[in-house]
Structures are given as C-alpha cells and as structure tokens.
Design a protein around this motif. Structure first.
Motif, PDB file in Angstrom:
ATOM      1  N   GLY A  86       0.835  -1.219   0.000  1.00  0.00           N
ATOM      2  CA  GLY A  86       0.000   0.000   0.000  1.00  0.00           C
ATOM      3  C   GLY A  86       0.863   1.259   0.000  1.00  0.00           C
ATOM      4  O   GLY A  86       1.950   1.272   0.572  1.00  0.00           O
ATOM      5  N   TYR A  87       0.353   2.332  -0.625  1.00  0.00           N
ATOM      6  CA  TYR A  87       1.089   3.607  -0.727  1.00  0.00           C
ATOM      7  C   TYR A  87       1.352   4.193   0.663  1.00  0.00           C
ATOM      8  O   TYR A  87       2.485   4.561   0.988  1.00  0.00           O
ATOM      9  CB  TYR A  87       0.253   4.567  -1.576  1.00  0.00           C
ATOM     10  CG  TYR A  87       0.794   5.970  -1.719  1.00  0.00           C
ATOM     11  CD1 TYR A  87       1.827   6.259  -2.620  1.00  0.00           C
ATOM     12  CD2 TYR A  87       0.268   7.016  -0.967  1.00  0.00           C
ATOM     13  CE1 TYR A  87       2.310   7.553  -2.766  1.00  0.00           C
ATOM     14  CE2 TYR A  87       0.738   8.315  -1.101  1.00  0.00           C
ATOM     15  CZ  TYR A  87       1.758   8.577  -1.997  1.00  0.00           C
ATOM     16  OH  TYR A  87       2.216   9.857  -2.133  1.00  0.00           O
ATOM     17  N   GLU A  88       0.334   4.253   1.503  1.00  0.00           N
ATOM     18  CA  GLU A  88       0.519   4.837   2.835  1.00  0.00           C
ATOM     19  C   GLU A  88       1.412   3.959   3.713  1.00  0.00           C
ATOM     20  O   GLU A  88       2.200   4.454   4.506  1.00  0.00           O
ATOM     21  CB  GLU A  88      -0.847   5.029   3.511  1.00  0.00           C
ATOM     22  CG  GLU A  88      -1.667   6.150   2.912  1.00  0.00           C
ATOM     23  CD  GLU A  88      -2.979   6.340   3.684  1.00  0.00           C
ATOM     24  OE1 GLU A  88      -3.897   5.547   3.441  1.00  0.00           O
ATOM     25  OE2 GLU A  88      -3.056   7.258   4.513  1.00  0.00           O
TER      26      GLU A  88
ATOM     27  N   GLY B 185       8.260   5.704   0.118  1.00  0.00           N
ATOM     28  CA  GLY B 185       7.320   6.678  -0.443  1.00  0.00           C
ATOM     29  C   GLY B 185       7.952   8.054  -0.606  1.00  0.00           C
ATOM     30  O   GLY B 185       9.087   8.180  -1.089  1.00  0.00           O
ATOM     31  N   ILE B 186       7.239   9.091  -0.155  1.00  0.00           N
ATOM     32  CA  ILE B 186       7.721  10.471  -0.290  1.00  0.00           C
ATOM     33  C   ILE B 186       9.137  10.596   0.283  1.00  0.00           C
ATOM     34  O   ILE B 186      10.002  11.253  -0.306  1.00  0.00           O
ATOM     35  CB  ILE B 186       6.767  11.445   0.446  1.00  0.00           C
ATOM     36  CG1 ILE B 186       5.393  11.464  -0.242  1.00  0.00           C
ATOM     37  CG2 ILE B 186       7.345  12.855   0.508  1.00  0.00           C
ATOM     38  CD1 ILE B 186       4.312  12.260   0.506  1.00  0.00           C
ATOM     39  N   LEU B 187       9.390   9.921   1.406  1.00  0.00           N
ATOM     40  CA  LEU B 187      10.702  10.080   2.052  1.00  0.00           C
ATOM     41  C   LEU B 187      11.834   9.490   1.219  1.00  0.00           C
ATOM     42  O   LEU B 187      12.979   9.939   1.319  1.00  0.00           O
ATOM     43  CB  LEU B 187      10.674   9.480   3.460  1.00  0.00           C
ATOM     44  CG  LEU B 187       9.733  10.227   4.423  1.00  0.00           C
ATOM     45  CD1 LEU B 187       9.654   9.523   5.773  1.00  0.00           C
ATOM     46  CD2 LEU B 187      10.155  11.688   4.590  1.00  0.00           C
TER      47      LEU B 187
ATOM     48  N   ALA C 226      -5.355  11.190 -12.545  1.00  0.00           N
ATOM     49  CA  ALA C 226      -4.232  10.284 -12.838  1.00  0.00           C
ATOM     50  C   ALA C 226      -3.658   9.729 -11.541  1.00  0.00           C
ATOM     51  O   ALA C 226      -3.172   8.585 -11.504  1.00  0.00           O
ATOM     52  CB  ALA C 226      -3.149  11.014 -13.637  1.00  0.00           C
ATOM     53  N   SER C 227      -3.724  10.519 -10.475  1.00  0.00           N
ATOM     54  CA  SER C 227      -3.227  10.075  -9.182  1.00  0.00           C
ATOM     55  C   SER C 227      -4.144   8.988  -8.616  1.00  0.00           C
ATOM     56  O   SER C 227      -3.682   7.942  -8.130  1.00  0.00           O
ATOM     57  CB  SER C 227      -3.148  11.281  -8.248  1.00  0.00           C
ATOM     58  OG  SER C 227      -2.884  10.892  -6.944  1.00  0.00           O
ATOM     59  N   ALA C 228      -5.458   9.213  -8.691  1.00  0.00           N
ATOM     60  CA  ALA C 228      -6.405   8.186  -8.218  1.00  0.00           C
ATOM     61  C   ALA C 228      -6.226   6.893  -9.019  1.00  0.00           C
ATOM     62  O   ALA C 228      -6.228   5.792  -8.452  1.00  0.00           O
ATOM     63  CB  ALA C 228      -7.834   8.708  -8.353  1.00  0.00           C
TER      64      ALA C 228
HETATM   65  O1  NIG Z   1      -0.146  14.772  -4.383  1.00  0.00           O
HETATM   66  N1  NIG Z   1      -0.151  13.262  -1.403  1.00  0.00           N
HETATM   67  C1  NIG Z   1       0.849  13.894  -1.279  1.00  0.00           C
HETATM   68  N2  NIG Z   1       1.746  14.222  -2.186  1.00  0.00           N
HETATM   69  C2  NIG Z   1       1.792  13.778  -3.555  1.00  0.00           C
HETATM   70  C3  NIG Z   1       2.537  12.502  -3.740  1.00  0.00           C
HETATM   71  C4  NIG Z   1       3.971  12.671  -3.546  1.00  0.00           C
HETATM   72  C5  NIG Z   1       4.741  11.390  -3.681  1.00  0.00           C
HETATM   73  O2  NIG Z   1       4.228  10.273  -3.543  1.00  0.00           O
HETATM   74  O3  NIG Z   1       5.935  11.557  -3.922  1.00  0.00           O
HETATM   75  C6  NIG Z   1       0.396  13.713  -4.162  1.00  0.00           C
HETATM   76  O4  NIG Z   1      -0.139  12.634  -4.424  1.00  0.00           O
END
Ligand code: NIG
Ligand code: FE
Length: 416
Positions: free
Chosen positions: A107-109, A117-119, A296-298
């Motif tokens: 999962g992304y979270e 992920g972001i980090l 596109a993100s969803a």
């Molecule tokens: O808009 N949700 C937070 N930030 C970004 C994703 C950033 C990433 O995954 O690197 C977003 O989906």
C-alpha cells in the motif's frame, strides 16, 4: 515562408480544421459556463510578438503586409496551451521499485509509514544537489511541454530542510515554472521524534522568510500520517501573512477537515478530494475555492475517483491537473487527464478543456494572460492531431499533440 525581423515575430497558424477555446473572458468558469467552448471551423490564429492578435475564420483572414511565418494547420485543431496547476515535477530519482511493490500488493501509505514513499524521494532530492535538480526538472519540463503543457506549477516538498526546499523553489522558478512552497509535505526523519508541531515551527521560523520571496503560493498535505488541520492552519496563516496564496492537498485518503479550512482561509484551491462526501461538495460549490481534481493520481494508486460530476453540477469551480510526481502519479500528460476526466469523473470534453486551461490558469493567478485563445492573451497554442478538438480527451493515451507554440514560437513538434 519569410521570417520576421529580429526583435519582432509574427506567426500565422492557418487552415486549421477548428479553433476551440473556453468562451467569455471571466475566470474561473463554473456552472453552465464551465462547458461553454467557442469553436471556429476552418480557422486561423495570428500571433504577434508573443500575443494572440486575431482568431477567426479563414475567409476573414486579412492581407498581411510584411514578414510572417506560416504554420500549416490542415487537419489539425487548436486549443489554448494547457496549464498544469499541480505538479511535483522538481524531484530526483524515481520510484519504479516502489511501483513494482505496489503492483504486488503493497500500500502507498504503508510504504510511506515504513520510511519509503515520499521520504525516499526526499533522500534522492537532497542528494542530487541544485545542479542535479536543475537537470531533472529540465527533463520533466520537456516531457510536459511535449504533452501540450505550456504553463506549469511545481511544488517543493522533497527537501524538507531549509537548503533543499529553497533550492527546489529556485530551480522551479529558473525553469519558468510557477513555484509553490510545500514545506509541509511530510515530516522529515530529523523531526520524527519531536513531531509535526515542532517541524511546522521550524518551517515558519527558518524557511518561510526566504521561501516567501521565491514562491507564489504555499501548500500543505492535510492527511493522517502527514499534518492535521490545526498544524495546517498555523502553517497556512503564517504563509498568508508573508504574502503567499494558499493551496491544500486535502481529502486524498480521508476527510480530515481540509475543505472547511480551505474555505475558512480563502485558499485558491483544494486539491485531490478523492474522499470528499456530499457536504464537502456543497461547501465547495458555495465557495470561491477551486476544486483541483487529479484523476491520474487516483488511477495510479487504484483509489476511488474524486466526485467530479457532483462538483461540476453543483456549481463548484473545477480544475484538472496531473499531480505529476514519482510516487502517486508518474504521468505528465494533461490530455490523458482529460480522457480520465471524461471516462471516470463524468465531465464533458468541454468541461475538461476549461478545467485544464482557464480554470487552471486562475488557480495560478494567470487567467488574465493564459487559458484562452483570444486577442491580447499570450500566444500559447496546442495543435492537436485531429480535425475535432475533442480528441484531446477522446484519444486516450494516443499521440494527440502535434505541435506546441509558446509565446508565439514553435517549441515542440511531433513530426520531423
Ligand atoms: O499529491 N499526497 C501527497 N503528495 C503527492 C505525492 C507525492 C509522492 O508520492 O511523492 C500527491 O499525491
Ligand atoms: Fe500533489
């Protein structure tokens, strides 16, 4: 073809099958106006010194004295240069390994909570240095341009320290992007123990004074595992005092109070809204906050789509953007986003076009210059490889962008 004298330029795009542009002159467009597109058949667009000076039918084309460059628009249609009002294009590295892990069920979270992920993009971005970042953004900007994006916003938020946040903003500005300070994107490892309150305190004390001189807006990720509404209020209030416009990442996974906060603070936009319910939709419809939808993100995260049709039908101001970033939307294509808007969000091609032109330009404070094809506005034009402009949304993932003109000059061509 004759060329214009140095210092001046004239470009005539002629014999276009269609020119299509959002109607009217006001922004943002909402309600019935969101779907109103003016279409001229067998048309031309005249650009002079970087501005559109005339749009009309070929039969009305005046005699042009003096040098003019001509572009053959036969079998093509023209729409305004696309405006991407939400990207994270200033990043180093990629997350292709994470993509494969997610495809296998992670999962992304969950990846983010485990320090990925972001980090993981934060680590790559800090390591790249300013020159490395410049090169990465130039590459991403080129992808966006080829997809028809002539104006782009990009956020910081992969530095999360003073030096790298400011470097991101400088790089975005130098690349011609509209910089947004997303210092409050995630809590960096240095603040893991002290937590979000202490990190926000650091941002406001150490980074905001200079960030406010480089950025046009501030943004915050309001979500479980990121920042709560109280922390976001503190961050945004201080940013507004420093002269920045306000934006929020809100309701991506959960309704966390971001819609109410955006309205309370008079934010320019709230972006994502995948988890927004009927109350949030009604509140946005009654406000001036633009709902920026990022299908596109969803899609990329296999999440529910935001309530696009409900927002549009209830009269909310709706914009579309890519959210281009390495983790949740590795996609720079607004034409693809328009396709998703029509197939997944229930918008019409006309509503989709307004959403990624004039309304996106409004989010960036540029609707007086961008987002329409009309005399006096910037000569940013996308020529679509179709005699019907609705191919913009219809040709899903296809080679729909033929030629891109920015400031009255050809900057990208699909054909040799
Ligand atoms: O808009 N949700 C937070 N930030 C970004 C994703 C950033 C990433 O995954 O690197 C977003 O989906
Ligand atoms: Fe985003």
């Amino acid at each position: 073809m004759t060329s214009a004298p140095p210092g001046s330029s004239r470009l005539l795009i002629r014999d276009l099958a269609q020119v299509a542009t959002p109607a009217g002159r006001s922004a943002p467009v909402r309600g019935a106006a969101l779907g109103e597109i003016d279409v001229v058949e067998d048309a031309f667009v005249l650009c002079e010194d970087g501005l559109v000076t005339q749009v009309g039918a070929m039969r009305e084309l005046p005699q042009l004295a003096g040098p003019v460059e001509e572009l053959d628009g036969r079998d093509l249609s023209a729409v305004p240069g696309l405006v991407d009002c939400h990207t994270h294009a200033c990043f180093a590295g990629d997350r292709v390994d994470e993509f494969a892990l997610r495809a296998a069920g992670a999962g992304y979270e969950e990846l983010h909570a485990a320090g990925g992920g972001i980090l993981s993009t934060v680590r790559a971005t800090r390591a790249a240095g300013e020159e490395g970042l410049r090169a990465a953004l130039a590459r991403h900007r080129d992808w966006m341009l080829r997809a028809g994006t002539t104006t782009f916003e990009a956020k910081s938020g992969y530095g999360l320290d003073r030096e790298t946040e400011l470097a991101q903003l400088r790089v975005i500005r130098d690349a011609g992007g509209v910089p947004t300070w997303l210092g409050a994107h995630a809590i960096p490892p240095e603040f893991e123990r002290e937590g979000g309150d202490a990190y926000v305190e650091f941002l406001l004390r150490e980074v905001l004074p200079e960030a406010a001189m480089l950025a046009e807006a501030a943004d915050v990720f309001v979500e479980r595992g990121a920042f709560d509404a109280e922390q976001a209020r503190r961050y945004l209030t201080a940013c507004r005092r420093a002269g920045l416009e306000l934006r929020l990442h809100g309701d991506q996974f959960t309704e966390s109070g971001a819609v109410a906060l955006a309205i309370e603070l008079g934010a320019r936009s709230i972006d994502h809204l995948e988890a927004t319910g009927p109350q949030g939709v009604a509140a946005l419809a009654a406000s001036d906050v633009v709902a920026v939808l990022l299908p596109a993100s969803a899609l990329f995260l296999a999440r529910p789509m935001p309530p696009g049709r409900a927002l549009a039908e209830s009269g909310a101001a709706v914009a579309l953007a890519t959210d281009f970033n390495p983790g949740s939307a590795f996609c720079e294509s607004l034409p693809l986003v328009c396709g998703l808007a029509c197939t997944q969000l229930g918008l019409s091609p006309a509503q989709a076009l307004s959403a990624c032109t004039v309304n996106a330009a409004h989010v960036l404070g540029r609707a007086d210059r961008k987002g329409r094809l009309a005399p006096g506005l910037d000569a940013d034009v996308v020529l679509l490889a179709a005699d019907d402009w609705r191919y913009l949304a219809y040709h899903l993932g296809g080679p729909v962008v033929d030629t891109v003109v920015r400031g009255g000059r050809v900057v990208a061509r699909a054909r040799a």
